[in-house]
Design a protein around this motif. Structure first.
Motif, PDB file in Angstrom:
ATOM      1  N   MET A   1       0.842  -1.193   0.000  1.00 30.62           N
ATOM      2  CA  MET A   1       0.000   0.000   0.000  1.00 30.62           C
ATOM      3  C   MET A   1       0.879   1.245   0.000  1.00 30.62           C
ATOM      4  SD  MET A   1      -1.283   0.142   4.002  1.00 30.62           S
ATOM      5  CE  MET A   1      -2.016   1.769   3.798  1.00 30.62           C
ATOM      6  N   GLU A   2       0.257   2.382  -0.265  1.00 27.78           N
ATOM      7  CA  GLU A   2       0.944   3.655  -0.165  1.00 27.78           C
ATOM      8  C   GLU A   2       0.539   4.341   1.134  1.00 27.78           C
ATOM      9  OE1 GLU A   2       0.122   5.956  -3.694  1.00 27.78           O
ATOM     10  OE2 GLU A   2       2.091   5.420  -4.508  1.00 27.78           O
ATOM     11  N   ILE A   3       1.489   5.038   1.741  1.00 31.39           N
ATOM     12  CA  ILE A   3       1.198   5.776   2.967  1.00 31.39           C
ATOM     13  C   ILE A   3       1.604   7.236   2.765  1.00 31.39           C
ATOM     14  CG2 ILE A   3       1.398   3.802   4.509  1.00 31.39           C
ATOM     15  CD1 ILE A   3       4.230   4.696   5.163  1.00 31.39           C
ATOM     16  N   GLU A   4       0.958   8.116   3.533  1.00 27.38           N
ATOM     17  CA  GLU A   4       1.224   9.547   3.413  1.00 27.38           C
ATOM     18  C   GLU A   4       1.554  10.123   4.787  1.00 27.38           C
ATOM     19  OE1 GLU A   4      -0.966  13.680   1.879  1.00 27.38           O
ATOM     20  OE2 GLU A   4      -2.071  11.775   1.909  1.00 27.38           O
ATOM     21  N   ASP A   5       2.683  10.806   4.879  1.00 30.34           N
ATOM     22  CA  ASP A   5       3.089  11.453   6.126  1.00 30.34           C
ATOM     23  C   ASP A   5       2.440  12.828   6.216  1.00 30.34           C
ATOM     24  OD1 ASP A   5       5.328   9.562   7.169  1.00 30.34           O
ATOM     25  OD2 ASP A   5       5.831   9.888   5.064  1.00 30.34           O
ATOM     26  N   ILE A   6       1.857  13.120   7.372  1.00 26.36           N
ATOM     27  CA  ILE A   6       1.223  14.422   7.585  1.00 26.36           C
ATOM     28  C   ILE A   6       1.597  14.933   8.967  1.00 26.36           C
ATOM     29  CG2 ILE A   6      -0.736  13.920   6.070  1.00 26.36           C
ATOM     30  CD1 ILE A   6      -2.404  13.399   8.621  1.00 26.36           C
ATOM     31  N   PHE A   7       1.320  16.226   9.207  1.00 26.23           N
ATOM     32  CA  PHE A   7       1.524  16.820  10.528  1.00 26.23           C
ATOM     33  C   PHE A   7       0.165  17.088  11.156  1.00 26.23           C
ATOM     34  CE2 PHE A   7       5.468  17.708   8.350  1.00 26.23           C
ATOM     35  CZ  PHE A   7       6.409  17.412   9.321  1.00 26.23           C
ATOM     36  N   VAL A   8       0.028  16.707  12.419  1.00 26.29           N
ATOM     37  CA  VAL A   8      -1.249  16.865  13.113  1.00 26.29           C
ATOM     38  C   VAL A   8      -1.037  17.454  14.499  1.00 26.29           C
ATOM     39  CG1 VAL A   8      -2.285  14.900  11.885  1.00 26.29           C
ATOM     40  CG2 VAL A   8      -1.172  14.539  14.102  1.00 26.29           C
ATOM     41  N   ALA A   9      -2.102  18.003  15.030  1.00 25.13           N
ATOM     42  CA  ALA A   9      -2.104  18.522  16.404  1.00 25.13           C
ATOM     43  C   ALA A   9      -3.568  18.703  16.800  1.00 25.13           C
ATOM     44  CB  ALA A   9      -1.347  19.834  16.488  1.00 25.13           C
ATOM     45  N   THR A  10      -3.788  18.974  18.065  1.00 24.92           N
ATOM     46  CA  THR A  10      -5.144  19.338  18.493  1.00 24.92           C
ATOM     47  C   THR A  10      -5.367  20.809  18.140  1.00 24.92           C
ATOM     48  OG1 THR A  10      -4.422  20.010  20.698  1.00 24.92           O
ATOM     49  CG2 THR A  10      -5.075  17.703  20.407  1.00 24.92           C
ATOM     50  N   LYS A  11      -6.613  21.157  17.901  1.00 21.23           N
ATOM     51  CA  LYS A  11      -6.918  22.568  17.605  1.00 21.23           C
ATOM     52  C   LYS A  11      -6.571  23.455  18.794  1.00 21.23           C
ATOM     53  CE  LYS A  11     -10.558  21.810  14.189  1.00 21.23           C
ATOM     54  NZ  LYS A  11     -11.966  22.062  13.822  1.00 21.23           N
ATOM     55  N   GLN A  12      -6.754  22.928  19.993  1.00 25.94           N
ATOM     56  CA  GLN A  12      -6.448  23.719  21.180  1.00 25.94           C
ATOM     57  C   GLN A  12      -4.965  24.037  21.254  1.00 25.94           C
ATOM     58  OE1 GLN A  12      -8.821  24.984  23.348  1.00 25.94           O
ATOM     59  NE2 GLN A  12      -7.025  26.179  23.989  1.00 25.94           N
ATOM     60  N   TYR A  13      -4.132  23.056  20.921  1.00 26.80           N
ATOM     61  CA  TYR A  13      -2.688  23.307  20.948  1.00 26.80           C
ATOM     62  C   TYR A  13      -2.323  24.404  19.955  1.00 26.80           C
ATOM     63  CZ  TYR A  13       2.337  22.818  20.499  1.00 26.80           C
ATOM     64  OH  TYR A  13       3.693  23.097  20.468  1.00 26.80           O
ATOM     65  N   LEU A  14      -2.919  24.361  18.762  1.00 24.16           N
ATOM     66  CA  LEU A  14      -2.620  25.370  17.749  1.00 24.16           C
ATOM     67  C   LEU A  14      -3.126  26.745  18.176  1.00 24.16           C
ATOM     68  CD1 LEU A  14      -3.416  23.298  14.546  1.00 24.16           C
ATOM     69  CD2 LEU A  14      -1.168  23.899  15.418  1.00 24.16           C
ATOM     70  N   LYS A  15      -4.266  26.783  18.835  1.00 23.33           N
ATOM     71  CA  LYS A  15      -4.777  28.062  19.335  1.00 23.33           C
ATOM     72  C   LYS A  15      -3.838  28.634  20.402  1.00 23.33           C
ATOM     73  CE  LYS A  15      -9.692  27.220  18.471  1.00 23.33           C
ATOM     74  NZ  LYS A  15     -11.021  27.018  19.086  1.00 23.33           N
ATOM     75  N   ASN A  16      -3.405  27.754  21.297  1.00 22.37           N
ATOM     76  CA  ASN A  16      -2.487  28.205  22.346  1.00 22.37           C
ATOM     77  C   ASN A  16      -1.163  28.677  21.760  1.00 22.37           C
ATOM     78  OD1 ASN A  16      -4.393  27.532  24.261  1.00 22.37           O
ATOM     79  ND2 ASN A  16      -3.481  25.534  24.730  1.00 22.37           N
TER      80      ASN A  16
END
Length: 321
Positions: A163-178
């Motif tokens: 299969m193919e996989i895709e690397d992404i960046f994630v976080a909680t919305k609260q962390y990004l707001k802070n």
């Protein structure tokens, strides 16, 4: 010793039957040839092995001692032959698989469940370590097959993509707001960043990578090499990096709001859908990469290995249809 093997076979058969004519019939050779071979073995060992009489032959004391050892050797050969026949007829065998903990959990285990049900007699051994170590074990013949990200050099490896996989960046919305508040930006703009997909945000993207607590797999992982190349290519500056050795911990740390994590999208789909974490849009997405089974080109493909590979190929074709 090699020259004596046929002599020992003749000796063993004569001793077992107690009769030269019976041994000749069993071995499909003449009685004179039997007698000549026994005499040659006696000359080599400088002992008398049989006493001949009108009813046949019987072992001397030295002959009996030799027979016990020769019988044990031929019994072992017989057991070996029967074991091979059993392996062939029942599909009994062993496969040693190398895989990272992440790929084992999300890709290998679902596949293994069906394979073990289809081939219950094949013993499976799992070696969990990084892809780098899995490739080394393949090269050293310490495992039979590995589930790895597609290597840049396939010279000595046969690779079958899964299969193919895709690397992404994630976080909680609260962390990004802070994070935005700490940098004295409006929380409204960061909402736009994490909610709108497909829009380029090069400035805010750069700020996030520079200011956030960035969580990455450690240097022992091939994914880290892939991400480092992405950072270097796009001249992305990072300051605060937290190294973690498993993808599972990266995902969990991201979900509790510890920072921005680089994860594999296919493994966090439920968390993205449920909004536990959110994907950070990139002005230039990270390219997808293939994951698949690999084995050394010099490896002997046992019947168990062939069954494993064939089963995978059949199921892959079925899933594509």
């Amino acid at each position: 010793m090699e020259q004596n093997l046929s002599l020992y076979k003749i000796f063993y058969t004569v001793a077992k039957t107690g009769n030269i004519s019976h041994a000749a019939k069993e071995l499909y050779i003449s009685q004179p040839a039997i007698s000549k071979s026994i005499s040659k073995l006696e000359d080599n060992l400088k002992v008398t092995l049989f006493i001949r009489n009108s009813r046949g032959v019987h072992l001397t004391e030295e002959g009996q001692l030799l027979y016990e050892h020769v019988k044990q050797a031929f019994d072992s050969i017989t057991i070996g032959e029967e074991s091979i026949k059993k392996i062939t007829s029942l599909g009994i065998g062993q496969i040693r698989i190398g895989v990272s903990t992440t790929l084992c959990k999300y890709i290998l285990l679902p596949y293994l469940k069906e394979f073990v049900e289809a081939y219950p007699h094949i013993k499976i051994t799992i070696h969990c370590q990084s892809t780098f170590h899995t490739i080394k074990m393949l090269e050293n013949n310490q495992i039979d097959i590995g589930l790895i990200g597609k290597p840049s050099n396939e010279k000595n490896i046969t690779f079958h993509p899964v299969m193919e996989i895709e690397d992404i960046f994630v976080a909680t919305k609260q962390y990004l707001k802070n994070l935005e508040l700490r940098e004295e930006h409006s929380s409204e703009s960061i909402d736009d960043l994490v909610q709108v997909k497909g829009e380029p945000y090069p400035l805010k993207e750069a700020e996030i990578f520079k200011k956030a607590n960035l969580m990455l797999l450690d240097e022992e992982n091939i994914t880290r090499v892939y991400i480092n190349e992405y950072f270097n290519t796009h001249q992305i500056e990072t300051n605060q990096i937290l190294e973690i050795n498993t993808m599972e911990l990266l995902i969990e740390f991201a979900k509790i709001g510890l920072g921005v994590a680089c994860v594999i999208k296919e493994f966090v789909l439920e968390d993205l859908i449920s909004d536990r974490i959110t994907e950070i849009p990139l002005s230039t997405p990270i390219g997808k990469r293939a994951v698949g089974f690999a084995y050394s080109r010099s490896t002997y493909l046992s019947p168990s290995m062939r069954s494993f590979i064939d089963y995978f190929k059949i199921n892959q074709i079925a899933s594509e249809e």
